[in-house]
Design a protein around this motif. Structure first.
Motif, PDB file in Angstrom:
ATOM      1  N   ILE A 177       0.974  -1.120   0.375  1.00 32.01           N
ATOM      2  CA  ILE A 177       0.026   0.110   0.171  1.00 32.01           C
ATOM      3  C   ILE A 177       1.002   1.763   0.291  1.00 32.01           C
ATOM      4  CG2 ILE A 177      -1.666   1.230   1.111  1.00 32.01           C
ATOM      5  CD1 ILE A 177      -3.103  -1.038   0.280  1.00 32.01           C
ATOM      6  N   GLY A 178       1.984   0.993   0.562  1.00 33.18           N
ATOM      7  CA  GLY A 178       2.817   2.556   0.660  1.00 33.18           C
ATOM      8  C   GLY A 178       3.519   2.996  -0.490  1.00 33.18           C
ATOM      9  N   CYS A 179       3.854   1.018  -0.943  1.00 35.35           N
ATOM     10  CA  CYS A 179       4.358   1.400  -2.765  1.00 35.35           C
ATOM     11  C   CYS A 179       3.270   2.110  -4.031  1.00 35.35           C
ATOM     12  CB  CYS A 179       5.209  -0.181  -2.908  1.00 35.35           C
ATOM     13  SG  CYS A 179       6.413  -0.664  -2.079  1.00 35.35           S
ATOM     14  N   LEU A 180       2.089   1.634  -3.334  1.00 34.67           N
ATOM     15  CA  LEU A 180       1.009   2.498  -3.838  1.00 34.67           C
ATOM     16  C   LEU A 180       0.710   3.635  -4.107  1.00 34.67           C
ATOM     17  CD1 LEU A 180      -1.617  -0.472  -4.140  1.00 34.67           C
ATOM     18  CD2 LEU A 180      -0.067   0.179  -6.464  1.00 34.67           C
ATOM     19  N   ARG A 186       2.769  10.748  -6.850  1.00 33.55           N
ATOM     20  CA  ARG A 186       4.141  11.102  -8.201  1.00 33.55           C
ATOM     21  C   ARG A 186       3.017  11.180  -8.932  1.00 33.55           C
ATOM     22  NH1 ARG A 186       9.094  11.914  -6.267  1.00 33.55           N
ATOM     23  NH2 ARG A 186      10.731  10.180  -5.776  1.00 33.55           N
ATOM     24  N   ALA A 187       2.266  10.098 -10.052  1.00 29.35           N
ATOM     25  CA  ALA A 187       1.236  10.557 -11.169  1.00 29.35           C
ATOM     26  C   ALA A 187       0.272  11.717 -10.190  1.00 29.35           C
ATOM     27  CB  ALA A 187       0.132   8.994 -10.925  1.00 29.35           C
ATOM     28  N   ARG A 188      -0.143  12.126  -9.343  1.00 26.28           N
ATOM     29  CA  ARG A 188      -0.443  13.414  -9.160  1.00 26.28           C
ATOM     30  C   ARG A 188       0.150  14.707  -9.218  1.00 26.28           C
ATOM     31  NH1 ARG A 188      -5.848  12.498  -6.949  1.00 26.28           N
ATOM     32  NH2 ARG A 188      -6.267  14.080  -5.860  1.00 26.28           N
ATOM     33  N   GLY A 189       1.227  14.381  -9.149  1.00 25.56           N
ATOM     34  CA  GLY A 189       2.064  15.698  -9.715  1.00 25.56           C
ATOM     35  C   GLY A 189       2.892  16.338  -8.271  1.00 25.56           C
ATOM     36  N   ALA A 190       3.005  15.265  -7.405  1.00 20.22           N
ATOM     37  CA  ALA A 190       3.843  15.231  -6.215  1.00 20.22           C
ATOM     38  C   ALA A 190       5.664  15.889  -6.714  1.00 20.22           C
ATOM     39  CB  ALA A 190       3.336  14.343  -4.830  1.00 20.22           C
ATOM     40  N   ALA A 191       5.672  16.999  -5.779  1.00 19.78           N
ATOM     41  CA  ALA A 191       7.759  17.122  -5.980  1.00 19.78           C
ATOM     42  C   ALA A 191       8.678  16.761  -4.733  1.00 19.78           C
ATOM     43  CB  ALA A 191       7.243  18.796  -5.656  1.00 19.78           C
ATOM     44  N   SER A 309      -3.050   2.582 -18.508  1.00 16.24           N
ATOM     45  CA  SER A 309      -1.841   3.937 -18.479  1.00 16.24           C
ATOM     46  C   SER A 309      -1.001   4.175 -18.511  1.00 16.24           C
ATOM     47  CB  SER A 309      -3.308   5.157 -18.572  1.00 16.24           C
ATOM     48  OG  SER A 309      -2.932   5.386 -17.229  1.00 16.24           O
ATOM     49  N   GLY A 310      -0.189   3.382 -17.691  1.00 16.11           N
ATOM     50  CA  GLY A 310       1.184   3.318 -16.794  1.00 16.11           C
ATOM     51  C   GLY A 310       1.349   4.830 -16.183  1.00 16.11           C
ATOM     52  N   ALA A 311       0.341   5.366 -16.002  1.00 16.34           N
ATOM     53  CA  ALA A 311       0.597   6.347 -14.967  1.00 16.34           C
ATOM     54  C   ALA A 311       1.073   5.590 -13.337  1.00 16.34           C
ATOM     55  CB  ALA A 311      -0.645   7.495 -14.763  1.00 16.34           C
ATOM     56  N   VAL A 312       0.477   4.568 -13.194  1.00 17.75           N
ATOM     57  CA  VAL A 312       0.663   3.916 -11.775  1.00 17.75           C
ATOM     58  C   VAL A 312       1.647   2.795 -12.380  1.00 17.75           C
ATOM     59  CG1 VAL A 312       0.155   2.989  -9.410  1.00 17.75           C
ATOM     60  CG2 VAL A 312      -0.958   5.164 -10.560  1.00 17.75           C
ATOM     61  N   PRO A 313       2.403   2.536 -12.842  1.00 15.08           N
ATOM     62  CA  PRO A 313       3.194   0.923 -12.674  1.00 15.08           C
ATOM     63  C   PRO A 313       2.801  -0.203 -11.587  1.00 15.08           C
ATOM     64  CG  PRO A 313       4.202   2.973 -14.132  1.00 15.08           C
ATOM     65  CD  PRO A 313       3.862   3.110 -12.693  1.00 15.08           C
TER      66      PRO A 313
END
Length: 346
Positions: A177-180, A186-191, A309-313
């Protein structure tokens, strides 16, 4: 056919069972993958108040449709499908208001209905009634698709906490869950995304795959002090406690920035759910604390889209694939934290 049935804590039995019969409004599937999670460990050790044994467990389910019940339309034999785990009623106040994850009459696969640790299973009418069966995109395999259910829960949690572009996010807990959470942030734009765990081995294993900006070993350093150091004493915009740890929740309130958000994503043990909370931190720093519980059918569909889509592998998060006959080994592997994600392939 072979099934894994829960009878009592410490008593999960591999048994031969007759093929289930599809009824009106139902689908029958040949299970392709049913992935394991920490909840399966808790059920195996402590049971669950919603489970009336004996019960076939397993709730991260994908399969191929083998039979179609009377009155069911829009599906064909051979279709590849993913099945929701949490089943909202669709008619209560919360469901009608768009808050299906907190449905007051929610049921679950593997709890109220036989789940996916089986060679074949029935998808009940209650699942189809809330559009809880999803087509698996052609470009992902069924193991990857089984991770749509936990990713759906992660998606719900990050939406509630408002993870967005530019945020510094701390994820506490380096399990699957932490990995996801790291990947979705990252996919949501976190810096920047920092990953924290007290287990150095699990932290290193997960960090090698998801590559956080910092991996913080909680037994070797004070995670609060380290997050403050990494953020110039400001703290993180969002802290997600993806672990069943009261200490993590308490630390989250100390490492979050002023005006920041804390997601209590991981539930605490039922016999120890109370934490010490400095209310003045919340008050004077205008900290927002959010709960997160499960997901809706729509979250599951969107999770499949994120994977496709590859946004979250997710393929590289599946580090063990086992047969149904190895279900006890799979659950113990999850408990030991020596794999990121274990999937069962009946």
């Amino acid at each position: 056919m072979l099934v894994a049935r829960f009878y009592a804590p410490g008593d999960i039995r591999l048994e031969q069972a007759p093929e289930p019969t599809v009824g009106p409004g139902q689908l029958k599937i040949a299970v392709a993958n049913c992935s394991t999670c920490g909840t399966d460990v808790k059920i195996s050790r402590h049971g669950h108040h919603h489970i009336d044994p004996p019960r076939v467990i397993g709730h991260e389910i994908t399969g191929r449709i083998s039979e179609i019940g009377e009155g069911v339309t829009g599906w064909a034999e051979g279709d590849r499908v993913q099945v929701i785990a949490a089943i909202p009623c669709g008619s209560c106040h919360e469901c009608k208001a768009g808050r299906m994850p907190v449905c007051s009459r929610q049921q679950s696969m593997g709890y109220h209905y036989d789940g996916g640790f089986a060679e074949s299973m029935i998808i009940p009418e209650a699942v189809l009634a809330v559009d809880g069966v999803n087509r698996v995109p052609d470009n992902i395999d069924m193991g990857e698709a089984s991770l749509a259910e936990p990713l759906a829960c992660v998606l719900n949690g990050q939406e509630i906490a408002g993870v967005s572009t530019g945020d510094t996010v701390v994820v506490m807990g380096a399990g699957p869950i932490g990995c996801l959470h790291v990947r979705l942030a990252r996919a949501r734009g976190a810096a920047r995304v920092f990953l924290v765990d007290i287990n150095r081995g699990r932290l290193d294993m997960s960090a090698d795959v998801v590559r956080p900006d910092a991996a913080i070993a909680g037994e070797e350093t004070d995670p609060v002090a380290e997050v403050l150091r990494l953020t110039g004493d400001r703290g993180a915009d969002v802290v997600i406690t993806a672990a069943a740890s009261g200490r993590a929740q308490e630390d989250a309130l100390r490492m979050v920035a002023r005006g920041g958000r804390v997601s209590f994503f991981g539930g605490l043990p039922k016999d120890n759910p109370i934490i010490q909370l400095d209310s003045n931190l919340v008050h004077y720093r205008e900290i927002s604390i959010f709960g997160a519980n499960g997901s809706s059918p729509a979250h599951n569909r969107r999770a499949l889209e994120l994977i496709s889509s590859g946004a979250v592998p997710v393929a590289d998060l599946i580090t063990e694939r086992m047969s149904l006959s190895d279900v006890h080994k799979a659950i113990e592997t999850v408990a030991a934290g020596t794999a990121i994600k274990v999937t069962i392939q009946p």
